[in-house]
Each structure stands twice: as structure tokens, then as C-alpha cells.
Design an enzyme around this catalytic site. Structure first.
Site, short mmCIF file in Angstrom:
data_model
loop_
_atom_site.label_atom_id
_atom_site.label_comp_id
_atom_site.label_asym_id
_atom_site.label_seq_id
_atom_site.Cartn_x
_atom_site.Cartn_y
_atom_site.Cartn_z
N GLU A 42 28.96 42.95 29.27
CA GLU A 42 28.96 44.14 28.43
C GLU A 42 30.38 44.32 27.88
O GLU A 42 31.34 44.37 28.66
CB GLU A 42 28.56 45.38 29.25
CG GLU A 42 27.12 45.34 29.72
CD GLU A 42 26.75 46.52 30.63
OE1 GLU A 42 25.61 47.00 30.53
OE2 GLU A 42 27.59 46.95 31.44
N HIS A 81 32.66 43.79 31.01
CA HIS A 81 31.97 43.97 32.29
C HIS A 81 31.07 42.78 32.59
O HIS A 81 29.98 42.66 32.04
CB HIS A 81 31.17 45.29 32.24
CG HIS A 81 30.51 45.62 33.53
ND1 HIS A 81 29.21 46.06 33.62
CD2 HIS A 81 30.97 45.57 34.81
CE1 HIS A 81 28.92 46.26 34.88
NE2 HIS A 81 29.96 45.98 35.62
N SER A 86 33.22 48.76 36.61
CA SER A 86 31.77 49.01 36.48
C SER A 86 31.51 50.48 36.23
O SER A 86 30.46 50.84 35.73
CB SER A 86 31.02 48.68 37.76
OG SER A 86 31.48 47.56 38.38
N1 LIG Z 1 31.21 43.02 42.88
C1 LIG Z 1 30.39 43.30 41.88
O1 LIG Z 1 29.16 43.14 41.96
C2 LIG Z 1 30.97 43.77 40.57
C3 LIG Z 1 30.24 43.56 39.39
C4 LIG Z 1 30.81 43.94 38.16
C5 LIG Z 1 32.06 44.56 38.15
N2 LIG Z 1 32.71 44.77 39.32
C6 LIG Z 1 34.05 45.39 39.25
O2 LIG Z 1 35.02 44.36 39.33
C7 LIG Z 1 36.20 44.84 39.99
C8 LIG Z 1 36.50 43.95 41.18
O3 LIG Z 1 35.41 43.95 42.04
P1 LIG Z 1 35.24 42.84 43.20
O4 LIG Z 1 33.87 43.00 43.73
O5 LIG Z 1 35.71 41.51 42.70
O6 LIG Z 1 36.30 43.38 44.28
P2 LIG Z 1 36.96 42.60 45.49
O7 LIG Z 1 37.27 43.63 46.50
O8 LIG Z 1 36.13 41.42 45.87
O9 LIG Z 1 38.34 42.04 44.88
C9 LIG Z 1 39.38 42.86 44.45
C10 LIG Z 1 40.68 42.10 44.61
O10 LIG Z 1 41.72 42.80 43.93
C11 LIG Z 1 42.90 42.69 44.72
N3 LIG Z 1 43.79 43.78 44.32
C12 LIG Z 1 43.68 45.09 44.62
N4 LIG Z 1 44.67 45.78 44.01
C13 LIG Z 1 45.42 44.89 43.33
C14 LIG Z 1 46.55 45.00 42.48
N5 LIG Z 1 47.13 46.17 42.22
N6 LIG Z 1 47.06 43.86 41.92
C15 LIG Z 1 46.47 42.68 42.17
N7 LIG Z 1 45.39 42.52 42.96
C16 LIG Z 1 44.86 43.61 43.52
C17 LIG Z 1 42.41 42.75 46.15
O11 LIG Z 1 43.38 42.20 47.03
C18 LIG Z 1 41.12 41.93 46.07
O12 LIG Z 1 41.37 40.57 46.35
C19 LIG Z 1 35.92 46.29 40.32
O13 LIG Z 1 36.41 47.11 39.29
C20 LIG Z 1 34.40 46.35 40.37
O14 LIG Z 1 33.89 47.64 40.11
C21 LIG Z 1 32.22 44.37 40.53
#
Ligand SMILES: NC(=O)c1ccc[n+]([C@@H]2O[C@H](COP(=O)([O-])OP(=O)(O)OC[C@H]3O[C@@H](n4cnc5c(N)ncnc54)[C@H](O)[C@@H]3O)[C@@H](O)[C@H]2O)c1
Length: 409
Positions: free
Chosen positions: A174, A162, A141
Site C-alpha cells: 500500500e 506498507h 501499519s
Molecule cells: N510484522 C508485521 O506483520 C508487519 C506488517 C506490516 C507492517 N509492519 C510494520 O513494520 C514495522 C516493523 O515491524 P516488524 O514486525 O519488522 O518489527 P520487529 O520488532 O520484528 O523489528 C523492528 C526492528 O527495529 C529495530 N529498531 C527499533 N528502534 C530502532 C531505531 N531507532 N533504529 C534502528 N533500529 C531500530 C529493532 O531492534 C528491531 O530489530 C512496524 O512499524 C510495524 O507496524 C509490521
């Protein structure tokens, strides 16, 4: 030695037939599990893995629950539910250094936590096992796609995709090429994600892409009005909902998102834009974070969620009009500036705000409706009143105001 950039058009995504395109998702948290569900629902075979023990099992439970709800609501039949689940290969063993399970994937989408070093390391390891024509996508993000791509062999196959949370529900994606993304990777990715029944827009690899950039004044200007003591949060929320037509007021929305998250995004935008005054964070929001009053999730933010009565809004028409006009003109200015700096086209900016954050209208179409000088005049007045660069009209808004032009045709 790194290999020369290429654009052979032979990227695996050029063939987007579901049965020939296996999608990998790394990171099975909120976003990764949602993205896996979306791809599987569109007929693709998906491999979902995570570094943490138990994360994939939880993702499987969440996807099941999400599909069950759709069945209950009559939006999905039981047979299709089973087919979607059977298309996802839940890789339960915690992913370590060896990512060879992903080697047959035409595209891998990374949805691990927001940490540049972790994403770079992951992309480096993925690039080593994937076919040379496989595409690598990041769901970041806030990080620059260029910086993630820089860690990768054949960086021209790296692109941002995104999604919004929850991915199965929110229509917008996006698509974010960095300056070196191959045109055919961009085209193939857009065609693929469109085929997942998502609305795609193209954004430049700049802080906040479209939505997180253009939405900033909805929070920032509301906070400024509040911090100056012009109105309380209930009144500002009332004005934005009843006069602006927004589904949630800015303070309700910040309490819902969580002040830790919302403050961090604003601060990130402020820093990564080299201190653009429009994105300057609010001290009162910082104090909420300091106090642990993070919003709904902690029972208290700007509002109380513990049964303590909240103040009633003032519905004074003069005050509420002033509030809604001030926030709306700042939003229109931000949208115009995103077009001016070629973050996205006017059409994509409008589409993104409607589909990504449910705005009642596209901001630039709204500006066209209100007239070419509407937002400009209000910003000029604010700039004169405060003497702050924060209120300077975007050069594009100024240009159109002088020429009596329109953003859309
Ligand atoms: N949550 C939101 O609203 C949102 C919206 C759009 C984008 N994002 C982006 O999406 C991405 C994930 O966000 P999320 O909210 O799902 O996070 P989250 O914390 O819910 O999930 C992340 C997962 O990745 C795993 N992980 C971490 N390092 C790892 C690795 N090296 N190999 C494999 N797995 C690994 C963790 O164990 C965890 O289960 C981020 O980059 C975030 O900025 C989040």
C-alpha cells in the site's frame, strides 16, 4: 526556519535505475529484512541497519535461509542467490545517533517498531544526513504518515510504503501519501515499488489504510455472531470457508495472527476512527488476551492446539448461509465505505483485499455480481433487527442500490 514545500521533480527516485538508486532500510526485524531482500532481488543496492546488537546478523541468517529455500524449490539459481546477498550491505554495528552511513541512499525505508516518538526521532535524524532530494518512507501499519512527516525537514518527501508480512512472499504494497507528499515522490515511489515486482495500490493516510480497515468485519462480525451465541467458532469458520470461499476461517485466522496483535489492531481502529461502532472490539477476544490464550503461539486461543479435541462444525445449510451472508454483507459495506471516504478507488480496494489477504474475489466486484441491492438489503434488515448504527449501510452502497448501479463500470 522550515524550508518551503517544493515539488521540483528532482527527487532521487525519479531516476529508478537500480545501479543509481541505493536503498536504505532501518530496522532489521521481520519487515526490514524482508524489504531488504525484495529490493536486492530487484537489483538494487541496499544498506540494512538496526539499533540492536545482533539484529542485523539475525536478519542476514534469515535472508540466507529464505533464499536457500527458493533455490531448493528451483525458483532461484545459486548464482542469483549470491548476487542478491552481495547487493545487501549488512551494517552490523548497532545504529546510534549517527546515521551518516545512509547518506548516499536515494530512499530510506523505516521498519522499526511501531512507536510514533521513535519513528519521528529517526526521521528527524535521517533528514539531517540524507541528500535533500532523498525520499523517506515508513512501513508503519497504524500510525499516521502525516504525524511521522511532521518531525522532518522537507516533509513533502515522506511517504508510507506498507508491505505485508512476509515481504518477499506477499505481493501487495500500500502506497500511502500524506496530504503534503509531493506528487513526484508519490509517482516515483510507485514506479520504484512496481519495479520490485510488487502490486501497488494507493491508500489515503487514514486508520488501517485499505486492508486493515476493510478486513475488520471478517473478524468483528464473526466475533459478534459468536458472542451472541448464534454459532460456535468451528461452524462460523466452516461457513466462511465452504460457502464464502475464504482460505481460512476468521477464528483460525485470529488464532494464527495472535489475539494480542489482532485485538490491538481492532482497538486501534476503534479509537483512531473516533469510536466507529463497526470496529467495536469484542469482550470475548479481550478475555482471551487477558487469559494469555493468544492463539497458536500459546497453544490455545478459540481452538486448542494441545491435542485436546476441538468441536466439530455444524454444517446446517440455513445457519451457515446466514453466517456467510452476514459477514460478507458487512465486508462489502466496509469496502464501499472506504471508496465513499476516498481511502482508495474501487479497483484498488478490490486488488488490495485479493493480494494483501488472499480474498477469493474483490469485494466490490463480488457485490456487482450479487446485484446492487444484495448487501444493502441484508444490512437494512440487520439494522432494523438490532437498531444499531453498526449495521447502517454506507451512503455509497445506498446510492448504488437505489440507482441499481455498479461499483465497476
Ligand atoms: N510484522 C508485521 O506483520 C508487519 C506488517 C506490516 C507492517 N509492519 C510494520 O513494520 C514495522 C516493523 O515491524 P516488524 O514486525 O519488522 O518489527 P520487529 O520488532 O520484528 O523489528 C523492528 C526492528 O527495529 C529495530 N529498531 C527499533 N528502534 C530502532 C531505531 N531507532 N533504529 C534502528 N533500529 C531500530 C529493532 O531492534 C528491531 O530489530 C512496524 O512499524 C510495524 O507496524 C509490521
Amino acid at each position: 526556519m522550515s524550508e518551503p514545500m517544493r515539488d521540483s521533480g528532482a527527487w532521487a527516485l525519479v531516476n529508478t535505475a537500480p545501479h543509481q538508486t541505493r536503498i536504505g532500510v532501518v530496522g532489521a526485524g521481520a519487515m526490514g529484512s524482508g524489504i531488504a531482500q525484495v529490493a536486492a532481488a530487484a537489483g538494487y543496492y541496499v544498506l540494512l541497519g538496526d539499533a540492536m546488537a545482533g539484529a542485523v546478523r539475525r536478519a542476514q541468517d534469515n535472508i540466507r535461509t529464505s533464499l536457500d529455500k527458493l533455490v531448493e524449490k528451483g525458483k532461484l539459481d545459486a548464482q542469483k542467490r549470491g548476487m542478491i546477498l552481495s547487493r545487501i550491505d549488512f551494517f552490523e554495528e548497532p545504529l546510534g545517533m549517527d546515521l551518516s552511513a545512509y547518506r548516499e541512499c536515494s530512499m530510506v525505508i523505516e521498519a522499526i517498531h511501531e512507536d510514533l516518538g521513535a519513528k519521528q526521532a529517526l526521521f528527524g535524524r535521517l533528514a539531517a544526513v540524507l541528500e535533500p532530494n532523498a525520499v523517506l518512507a515508513t512501513n508503519t501499519s497504524s500510525l499516521s504518515v502525516a504525524s511521522i512527516a511532521s518531525a522532518c525537514v522537507r516533509p513533502e518527501r515522506v511517504i508510507g510504503v506498507h508491505f505485508f508480512n512476509p515481504a518477499p512472499v506477499m505481493p501487495l504494497v500500500e502506497i500511502v501519501p500524506w496530504m503534503g507528499t509531493s506528487p513526484s515522490v508519490l509517482e516515483g515511489t510507485r514506479v520504484l515499488v512496481d519495479s520490485w515486482k510488487k502490486t501497488t495500490v494507493q491508500a489515503a493516510d487514514t486508520p488501517g489504510f485499505i486492508v486493515n480497515r476493510v478486513a475488520r468485519p471478517y473478524y468483528g462480525e464473526a466475533l459478534r455472531i459468536h458472542d451472541e451465541g448464534i454459532a460456535d467458532c468451528a461452524t462460523i469458520d466452516w461457513a466462511m470457508k465452504h460457502l464464502g470461499g475464504f482460505k481460512m476461517g476468521p477464528f483460525e485466522l485470529m488464532d494464527f495472527i495472535g489475539h494480542d496483535v489482532n485485538f490491538a489492531v481492532t482497538r486501534g481502529m476503534y479509537e483512531s476512527s473516533f469510536w466507529e461502532p463497526r470496529y467495536k472490539p469484542s469482550l470475548s477476544q479481550k478475555r482471551l488476551v487477558d487469559a494469555g490464550f493468544l492463539g497458536r503461539k500459546t497453544g490455545r486461543g478459540f481452538y486448542r492446539y494441545d491435542g485436546t479435541p476441538n468441536p466439530a462444525p455444524s454444517t446446517n445449510p440455513e445457519l451457515c448461509t446466514l453466517i456467510s451472508e452476514r459477514v460478507l454483507s458487512m465486508l462489502i459495506n466496509e469496502a464501499a465505505d472506504a471508496v465513499f471516504y476516498r481511502v482508495a478507488t474501487a479497483s484498488d480496494v478490490d486488488l488490495a483485499m485479493q493480494k494483501g489477504v488472499n480474498y477469493p474475489k474483490g469485494l466490490l466486484a463480488w457485490s456487482d455480481e450479487l446485484g446492487p441491492t444484495w448487501a444493502f438489503d441484508r444490512l437494512v434488515a440487520l439494522q432494523a433487527e438490532y437498531g444499531e448504527d453498526r449495521y447502517r449501510p454506507s451512503p455509497l452502497l445506498r446510492r448504488l442500490a437505489l440507482a441499481k448501479g455498479r461499483f465497476h463500470g
